[in-house]
Enzyme design. Structure first.
Site, PDB file in Angstrom:
ATOM      1  CD  GLU A 231      -3.075   0.904   2.206  1.00  0.00           C
ATOM      2  OE1 GLU A 231      -3.511   1.900   2.797  1.00  0.00           O
ATOM      3  OE2 GLU A 231      -3.509  -0.257   2.389  1.00  0.00           O
TER       4      GLU A 231
ATOM      5  CG  ASP B 143      -2.302  -0.778   5.379  1.00  0.00           C
ATOM      6  OD1 ASP B 143      -1.152  -1.180   5.167  1.00  0.00           O
ATOM      7  OD2 ASP B 143      -2.557   0.360   5.813  1.00  0.00           O
TER       8      ASP B 143
ATOM      9  CE1 TYR C 295      -3.403  -2.387   8.944  1.00  0.00           C
ATOM     10  CE2 TYR C 295      -5.382  -3.089  10.095  1.00  0.00           C
ATOM     11  CZ  TYR C 295      -4.779  -2.458   9.030  1.00  0.00           C
ATOM     12  OH  TYR C 295      -5.551  -1.895   8.046  1.00  0.00           O
TER      13      TYR C 295
END
Length: 966
Positions: free
Chosen positions: A9, A109, A335
């Site tokens: 990304e 992501d 994350y």
């Protein structure tokens, strides 16, 4: 040889992947936009490279925004490159189309948005056929450490496994497009029917979120405070005194939400109880029992944003950016865009490694607790932490096994917050001893509660920050042990008082409380476990909520005042319109929360995409149809009546949906015809602004207007008499002071207070028209011919220059750093000081000195220390900052009235104003419904000369109370 293309990304993630793969895949060669090894090509997007759009035959440009072209529900969606990143898209597509690239890995992501970014790129690269046709696998990363990346490549997910998430991602994007485009165009068309262009944005999630805030503000404004009474008593026992509060043991809940067991509604009832118990003995009973309190759950993104907002004042957007940097750049957190507060059941070994890292880290304030957790074997596989059923695509935010370094102050604060919570969930519960004492005096009962911390448990990690956790006592005992009462002892009431109090309206939303409300679709749920169960029906997702709030702020639907979020007049107007049109889909948070729930079902493969999109299309058609069919003159709503009379006939001026209009002397008729629009050039008047405009016949300069071409502009507005018809009307006044000067109109400054001495000639400077001007720069009775040219705008490049800043410039040569200038060339915001250039005789900009990230060349160090940033010159002003002047001299004495407020010491004008503001804030004298209005108390009233005053009036009002030193 065939190769696999990996699309990340962001470029930083692509570099991390290359570093992690090098030990197992061999050396990578670096090219401009990609890395390549024997088996892999690794490239990246920079966020979204492609966006959806209606096919050309269905597209409707803004200039054609009318009901005739609505609704727009295309049978398919075409794709177009995002303008700013076309070159990056071309580079990625080029690699995807290579003949030796035989399969793709989506490394964007791990979430709905990352899935969409990849899917749209892959579709765009395939052209009209809609896809490259090459096999796809998914890299699903929860952590950015090298080992976590390698583990991810060993456990790639299939395209079939990701189909549900891909469908949900496309459906979310298309649903937002349909509702946003059609809703915005329909409401804009409705609001622009009387001419002009009044942009009225709505959104599938944005507008229900706004509805929460507007509804809360309406409750606050409608709230009628009621006086109630409590009876407090001090009991004298042999061991000392303790406090108690009267309560009714027979109290039962009723329809009155303000009624409570310890409240009395009549003063005479409260006083009668106080008198009856005074000096009387009490019979005491008490119950003491142990209690425990477990630590809060691990953080998901929303709870982290709420905590950071409450503790540090970070906005949701700032917290997300910091967490993302700690994840991507520092590899210190897992994350962050997650809605889970649990860990997988097989994550116990990794958790131990993390604690071992923390135990030996350089974070001396955290390491001892990590060592304690390991030494006492606190780490256990409890379902409160490790639960696969509570983990979907992502798990909770926790620190990784990698110790960070070089963190900024804000990053360190957020990292500490996550680490403390991570360790706390493994620590024992805090243990309390809670004592409830009932002191009965005749037939009257008084309650005293004591809460004593016996063992801190997890609270030890927070130290002094946990003081509030132990502060569980009431009535002044602050959680301390209660003084003992001996068996058979009857303490006497030493003092009993009836205390008058007032009920309070609900609190305004902060970002922390709004995020909580969005999470539960408006339902106020405090219990963590229950709130977690409701998350799937929330407004938006953890990853999008920050952007939703920022969007409402940028569209001027909301204002930030400290930590509070206040709806503007534009927000109230939109809610009035949607309610009047009966478009409930965009008003009820619970209903829109259902759409998020269905998207979550789609991710799990439980709901067909076509079924969801059909419902969205029906909702869109209904929304547009309601706006098209509305045929009444005005939208029903709760409208204001202005106190200032009609300038035409002295009738009563009332608000309706579109205008402020004269309604005649009785307020019930059609009036004389005078009216003015509520939203000139797309900017909606606040009620107090409309009041000022009607009373003063002028207001401004105000910002936020939009031209027909969509460009923002700033202007004053005035109510003037039309020369042809004699009727009063509203018009923009762009401050053509030059024409005034050429017409030799005499300016009278006698009623104003000077902001300071002109830096060019020393004469007083005043606010005049849209500028700050020297009194010798305009025609006055004492000097008809101007002799000075000092002039500086009250708004420069859309940045309002407050009188206080002009005072500072006149006194010191420089304003504070101002951060809302908008470049005419780039349309971007920038920060600068306004400075006085003595040599050029003009006001200009001075920019902040930025430290270079490259070391200075030899011999340049000394020069670099003495170099200052050159001030940039505007069209009407030049600037080279002079040496800083000395602070303004304390050459004024407050008169008796002002001295009663700020003291009698000699002050400068700017210091007097600051002290006045300190007094206002300390005594809470800002109107809670309009913080720009000051409500005078007995001391302030003689200074202001009236009960209420606007904040911008203060400088002028205190001037007559400052006496120059002899």
């Amino acid at each position: 040889m065939s190769k696999t293309l990996v699309i990340a990304e962001k470029p930083s993630v692509a570099q991390d992947i290359v570093r992690a793969l090098t030990p197992i895949a061999g050396k990578f060669d670096k090219y401009d936009d990609y890395f390549e090894s024997e088996h892999y090509v690794v490239t990246s997007a920079v966020g979204h490279l492609v966006e959806i759009q209606a096919p050309e035959e269905f597209d409707v440009k803004r200039g054609k925004w009318s009901f005739a072209h609505l609704p727009v529900i295309p049978p398919r969606f075409d794709l177009k490159p995002v303008d700013k990143t076309k070159s990056r898209l071309a580079a990625v597509v080029k690699q995807a189309k290579r003949k030796d690239v035989t399969q793709l890995i989506n490394a964007c992501d791990a979430g709905r948005e990352g899935e969409l970014i990849f899917r749209l790129i892959e579709q765009y690269a395939g052209g009209a056929k809609g896809g490259l046709g090459k096999p796809i696998q998914r890299l699903w990363l929860q952590s950015m450490t090298p080992q976590a990346i390698r583990d991810g490549f060993n456990n790639l997910r299939s395209d079939a496994q990701m189909q549900g998430l891909a469908d949900a991602a496309r459906s979310r994007s298309e649903a937002d497009w349909l509702v946003g485009i059609n809703g915005t165009r329909a409401m804009t068309a409705f609001n622009s029917r009387d001419g002009g262009f009044f942009l009225t944005t709505v959104g599938r999630v944005q507008t229900p979120t706004l509805s929460l805030i507007v509804t809360r503000e309406e409750k606050i404004r409608a709230f009628q405070s009621r006086e109630y009474f409590e009876v407090h008593a001090n009991f004298a026992a042999q061991a000392g005194q303790y406090a108690g509060k009267w309560f009714d043991p027979k109290f039962k809940k009723s329809d009155d939400p303000e009624a409570k067991a310890d409240r009395l509604w009549k003063a005479e009832d409260a006083q009668a109880i106080a008198s009856a118990v005074q000096g009387q003995p009490a019979t005491v009973t008490e119950e003491s029992k142990p209690s425990t309190q477990a630590s809060p759950l691990l953080f998901d993104l929303t709870s982290l944003q709420r905590e950071a907002n409450g503790k540090f004042g970070f906005s949701a957007k700032t917290t997300l950016a910091l967490a993302q940097a700690l994840y991507e750049k520092h590899k210190a957190l897992t994350y962050p865009r997650t809605d889970s507060r649990h860990l997988p059941e097989d994550y116990l070994p990794t958790t131990r490694q993390t604690l071992e890292m923390l135990a030996t880290s350089q974070h001396s304030h955290l390491a001892p607790f990590a060592r304690q957790a390991l030494e006492h074997n606190y780490l256990r596989p409890t379902k409160r932490v490790f639960d696969n059923s509570q983990v979907s695509d992502h798990f909770a935010i926790i620190p990784t096994t990698q110790a960070p370094s070089g963190l900024s102050e804000a990053e360190q604060k957020l990292y500490d917050l996550v680490v403390r919570r991570f360790m706390a969930v493994f620590f024992p519960a805090a243990q309390y001893q809670i004592t409830t004492r009932i002191s009965q005096v005749a037939q009257h009962h008084f309650k005293t509660e004591g809460k004593v911390l016996i063992h801190p448990g997890w609270l030890a990690i927070y130290g002094k920050e946990a003081a509030s956790e132990t502060d569980g006592g009431k009535d002044g005992d602050k959680g301390q042990p209660l003084v003992a009462v001996q068996p058979g002892e009857h303490p006497r009431v030493a003092l009993a008082q009836a205390k008058p109090l007032h009920t309070k309206p609900p609190a305004r939303y902060s970002e922390a409380t709004l995020l909580g409300a969005m999470e539960s679709a408006g339902k106020q749920v405090e219990d963590e476990e229950l709130r977690s169960a409701m998350q799937e029906k929330g407004l938006g997702t953890p990853a999008t909520r920050a952007a939703i709030i920022e969007g409402l702020l940028s569209e001027k639907y909301l204002l930030r005042e400290g930590r509070e979020l206040l709806p503007t007049a534009k927000a109230f107007q939109l809610m009035t319109l949607l309610r009047g049109l009966d478009v409930q889909e965009l008003c009820k948070p619970e209903l829109t929360g259902e759409w998020e729930y269905k998207l979550a079902q789609m991710e799990r493969g439980e709901l067909p995409r076509a079924q969801f999109m059909q419902k969205i299309a029906q909702m869109t058609e209904r929304l547009v149809q309601k706006a098209k069919e509305y045929d009444r003159d005005t939208i029903p709503g709760n409208y204001a009546t202005l106190t200032s009379p009609c300038p035409q006939c002295d009738g009563i001026v009332k608000e309706n949906y579109r205008r402020y209009a004269c309604t005649g002397a009785d307020g019930a008729g059609e009036g004389c015809g005078f009216s003015f629009t509520k939203s000139p050039a797309g900017r909606t008047f606040e009620t107090h602004e409309a009041e000022t405009l009607l009373r003063e016949r002028r207001i401004g300069p105000l910002e936020g207007f939009r031209s027909k071409a969509g460009w923002p502009f700033t202007s004053e507005l005035a109510i003037v008499s039309d020369k042809d018809t004699g009727q009063f009307k509203l018009e923009f006044d762009f401050g053509d002071d030059k024409a005034s000067e050429e017409n030799a109109e005499i300016v009278d400054f006698s009623g104003q207070t000077s902001l300071g001495a002109c830096p060019a000639c020393g004469a007083p400077v005043f606010a005049h028209g849209s500028n700050y001007v020297c009194s010798k720069a305009v025609p006055t009775a004492t000097q008809p011919a101007p002799s000075c040219n000092f002039k500086s705008g009250q708004i420069i490049l859309q940045q309002p220059i407050a009188p206080e800043q002009m005072q500072k410039l006149l006194a010191t040569g420089k304003t504070d750093l101002l951060d809302k200038f908008i470049s005419n060339r780039t349309r971007r915001a920038f920060k600068a000081h306004l400075v006085w250039d003595q040599a050029g005789g003009k006001v200009g900009f001075e920019f902040e000195q930025r430290e270079s990230k490259y070391p200075p060349k030899k011999g340049a160090a000394t020069a670099a220390k003495t170099t200052t940033t050159k001030a940039k010159t505007t069209k009407t002003s030049a600037s080279k900052a002079p040496a800083a002047r000395k602070p303004a001299a304390a050459n004024y004495h407050p008169d008796a009235a002002l001295a009663a407020v700020i003291g009698s010491e000699a002050v400068a004008r700017t210091e007097a104003l600051k002290k006045l503001w300190d007094y206002i804030k300390a005594h809470n004298l800002q109107d809670p419904q309009d913080k720009r209005t000051i409500v005078a108390d007995d001391k302030l009233r003689p200074v202001l000369g009236k009960d209420r005053a606007g904040m911008f009036e203060l400088t002028g009002l205190i001037g007559p109370h400052l006496v120059a030193n002899a």
